[in-house]
Design an enzyme around this catalytic site. Structure first.
Site, mmCIF file in Angstrom:
data_model
loop_
_atom_site.group_PDB
_atom_site.id
_atom_site.type_symbol
_atom_site.label_atom_id
_atom_site.label_comp_id
_atom_site.label_asym_id
_atom_site.label_seq_id
_atom_site.Cartn_x
_atom_site.Cartn_y
_atom_site.Cartn_z
ATOM 1 C CD GLU A 125 -3.139 -1.497 1.639
ATOM 2 O OE1 GLU A 125 -3.123 -0.670 2.769
ATOM 3 O OE2 GLU A 125 -4.197 -1.411 2.098
ATOM 4 C CG ASN A 126 1.974 5.399 -1.973
ATOM 5 O OD1 ASN A 126 1.553 6.597 -1.616
ATOM 6 N ND2 ASN A 126 3.334 4.503 -2.150
ATOM 7 C CB ALA A 127 0.938 8.075 2.263
ATOM 8 C CD GLU B 109 -4.846 -11.426 -5.855
ATOM 9 O OE1 GLU B 109 -4.410 -9.893 -5.345
ATOM 10 O OE2 GLU B 109 -6.543 -11.690 -4.826
ATOM 11 C CB CYS C 234 -5.620 -9.000 -9.578
ATOM 12 S SG CYS C 234 -5.547 -8.205 -8.417
HETATM 13 N N1 THU Z 1 -5.872 -6.434 -2.161
HETATM 14 C C1 THU Z 1 -5.232 -6.818 -3.100
HETATM 15 O O1 THU Z 1 -4.039 -7.292 -3.187
HETATM 16 N N2 THU Z 1 -5.875 -8.044 -3.736
HETATM 17 C C2 THU Z 1 -7.190 -7.988 -4.355
HETATM 18 O O2 THU Z 1 -7.492 -9.392 -5.023
HETATM 19 C C3 THU Z 1 -7.799 -7.394 -3.460
HETATM 20 C C4 THU Z 1 -7.406 -6.307 -2.762
HETATM 21 C C5 THU Z 1 -5.181 -5.492 -1.613
HETATM 22 C C6 THU Z 1 -5.657 -3.762 -1.960
HETATM 23 C C7 THU Z 1 -4.992 -3.000 -0.455
HETATM 24 O O3 THU Z 1 -3.722 -3.099 0.192
HETATM 25 C C8 THU Z 1 -6.118 -4.254 0.315
HETATM 26 O O4 THU Z 1 -6.073 -5.743 -0.727
HETATM 27 C C9 THU Z 1 -7.948 -3.138 0.900
HETATM 28 O O5 THU Z 1 -8.210 -3.717 -0.512
#
Ligand code: THU
Length: 170
Positions: free
Chosen positions: A74-76, A85, A125
């Site tokens: 994630e990022n700010a 994925e 994804c």
């Molecule tokens: N996220 C994933 O890594 N894969 C997905 O298919 C759905 C969502 C992550 C993105 C974000 O960091 C967090 O889950 C909440 O959406």
């Protein structure tokens, strides 16, 4: 004159089927899939998810037998983050170009509540995965779960993303 938009019948209707299989627990999975699911669980715990508190891990089995993992970053600036994925599949593409992906495992865990619902990959994804499946011309079985409980198997990216947009249209 009024246009009646409710009583018109289409020329043709299309029904789209998806094939999913459900396993009660991880222990019912084939051994090689248990192995990549375990790697996905390990990767999940290293996710960088300080904003959503939702950790996702992904693992890919390659035709060479190698296993590639990824987790969400994630990022700010929220949209600059990336899902687990895509981290995994882009890393595989970057480091093992032209090597087929033979299976994928995904697991997710919320830090706020127990997640036993199988968590399917998001739409972006699915589209990213489709690129690799279309190019390698063999289906990628995708296994996904929460942190525990049932595991769902999609036989192909196509089962998760019907009407794939691919390069043949360009
Ligand atoms: N996220 C994933 O890594 N894969 C997905 O298919 C759905 C969502 C992550 C993105 C974000 O960091 C967090 O889950 C909440 O959406």
């Amino acid at each position: 004159m009024e246009t009646n938009t409710t009583n018109t019948s289409p020329l043709k209707k299309i029904t789209i089927e998806s094939h999913l299989e459900v396993f009660d627990t991880m222990s019912e999975l084939p051994e090689n899939i248990q192995k990549i699911m375990n790697k996905a669980h390990e990767a999940r715990e290293n996710a960088y998810a300080p904003y959503s508190h939702f950790k996702v891990g992904a693992a890919l089995q390659l035709a060479t037998g190698e296993i590639i993992t990824g987790n969400n970053q994630e990022n700010a600036a929220f949209p600059s983050g990336l899902c687990a994925e895509r981290v995994a599949v882009f890393y595989a593409g970057a480091t093992h170009p032209n090597v087929a992906i033979t299976a994928m495992a995904i697991t997710a865990r919320s830090l706020k509540k127990l997640t036993t619902t199988p968590i399917a990959p998001c739409g972006s994804c699915r589209q990213s995965l489709a690129e690799y499946e279309v190019n390698q011309d063999t289906p990628i079985p995708i296994y996904f779960m929460g942190e525990a409980g049932e595991v769902v198997k999609a036989l192909s990216v196509k089962d998760l993303l019907p009407l794939i947009f691919d390069s043949a249209f360009l």
